[in-house]
Scaffold this motif. Sequence first.
Motif, PDB file in Angstrom:
ATOM      1  N   LEU A  40      -4.562 -13.702 -39.118  1.00 50.58           N
ATOM      2  CA  LEU A  40      -4.024 -13.991 -37.787  1.00 50.58           C
ATOM      3  C   LEU A  40      -3.964 -15.500 -37.552  1.00 50.58           C
ATOM      4  N   LYS A  41      -2.914 -15.921 -36.859  1.00 49.41           N
ATOM      5  CA  LYS A  41      -2.756 -17.318 -36.460  1.00 49.41           C
ATOM      6  C   LYS A  41      -3.358 -17.447 -35.058  1.00 49.41           C
ATOM      7  N   PHE A  42      -4.564 -17.975 -34.999  1.00 45.93           N
ATOM      8  CA  PHE A  42      -5.253 -18.163 -33.726  1.00 45.93           C
ATOM      9  C   PHE A  42      -4.884 -19.510 -33.134  1.00 45.93           C
ATOM     10  N   VAL A  43      -4.748 -19.536 -31.805  1.00 44.01           N
ATOM     11  CA  VAL A  43      -4.456 -20.775 -31.085  1.00 44.01           C
ATOM     12  C   VAL A  43      -5.530 -20.952 -30.019  1.00 44.01           C
TER      13      VAL A  43
ATOM     14  N   GLU B 252      -6.776 -25.578 -26.349  1.00 44.84           N
ATOM     15  CA  GLU B 252      -6.323 -26.963 -26.519  1.00 44.84           C
ATOM     16  C   GLU B 252      -5.066 -27.043 -27.381  1.00 44.84           C
ATOM     17  N   GLY B 253      -4.612 -25.912 -27.927  1.00 40.67           N
ATOM     18  CA  GLY B 253      -3.395 -25.883 -28.724  1.00 40.67           C
ATOM     19  C   GLY B 253      -3.605 -26.015 -30.224  1.00 40.67           C
TER      20      GLY B 253
ATOM     21  N   PRO C 227      -2.962 -18.643 -21.473  1.00 43.38           N
ATOM     22  CA  PRO C 227      -2.485 -19.934 -20.955  1.00 43.38           C
ATOM     23  C   PRO C 227      -1.086 -20.255 -21.488  1.00 43.38           C
ATOM     24  N   ALA C 228      -0.261 -20.880 -20.660  1.00 44.32           N
ATOM     25  CA  ALA C 228       1.141 -21.148 -20.995  1.00 44.32           C
ATOM     26  C   ALA C 228       1.299 -21.984 -22.268  1.00 44.32           C
ATOM     27  N   ASN C 229       0.450 -23.012 -22.444  1.00 41.50           N
ATOM     28  CA  ASN C 229       0.578 -23.852 -23.641  1.00 41.50           C
ATOM     29  C   ASN C 229       0.254 -23.066 -24.918  1.00 41.50           C
ATOM     30  N   VAL C 230      -0.651 -22.122 -24.835  1.00 43.16           N
ATOM     31  CA  VAL C 230      -1.020 -21.282 -25.981  1.00 43.16           C
ATOM     32  C   VAL C 230       0.114 -20.286 -26.269  1.00 43.16           C
ATOM     33  N   LEU C 231       0.626 -19.682 -25.221  1.00 43.32           N
ATOM     34  CA  LEU C 231       1.699 -18.701 -25.374  1.00 43.32           C
ATOM     35  C   LEU C 231       2.933 -19.322 -26.036  1.00 43.32           C
ATOM     36  N   ALA C 232       3.230 -20.553 -25.704  1.00 42.60           N
ATOM     37  CA  ALA C 232       4.383 -21.241 -26.301  1.00 42.60           C
ATOM     38  C   ALA C 232       4.208 -21.385 -27.815  1.00 42.60           C
ATOM     39  N   LYS C 233       2.985 -21.599 -28.272  1.00 51.11           N
ATOM     40  CA  LYS C 233       2.744 -21.746 -29.713  1.00 51.11           C
ATOM     41  C   LYS C 233       2.687 -20.402 -30.429  1.00 51.11           C
ATOM     42  N   LEU C 234       2.433 -19.331 -29.685  1.00 52.94           N
ATOM     43  CA  LEU C 234       2.360 -17.998 -30.295  1.00 52.94           C
ATOM     44  C   LEU C 234       3.747 -17.364 -30.465  1.00 52.94           C
ATOM     45  N   LYS C 235       4.706 -17.778 -29.659  1.00 51.90           N
ATOM     46  CA  LYS C 235       6.042 -17.162 -29.709  1.00 51.90           C
ATOM     47  C   LYS C 235       6.881 -17.734 -30.812  1.00 51.90           C
TER      48      LYS C 235
END
Length: 127
Positions: A65-68, A71-72, A119-127
């Motif tokens: 899994l790619k964990f974020v 802090e990003g 959190p929005a910053n995390v969600l952006a990196k997961l998509k």
Amino acid sequence: MKSFITLLLVILLGFAGFMGYEYYQSVYASQTVYAKAPSNIPEANDVLDDSGKKIVGLKGYSYILKFVTKEGKIENRHVLISGEADEVKPLVPNSYVEAKISQKRVTEGPNGVKESEIPANVLAKLK
């Protein structure tokens, strides 16, 4: 001579305390991270102990899994979801999960989480 032995014991006790603290920080002190489950479900495999012997009655699903972090920071980790052969369930494909990880292991989870709770910053990196 007694003061030298006392000093030596104090130094050894301080060193042991420091090493215990370092061990705790690397193995158990964890942070919350988020990941997206892959779209394909891996095959359930036998669970093996540290010596490579099969543990009777246990099956597991192995994921990378790619964990974020909040802090990003991105970190790939191996996660094994295991349990009794007839009860263990894989992650829901394309779902979001939350876990707690330390430097060396996953300490809790992964557990399903709603997209709105990430959190929005995390969600952006997961998509």
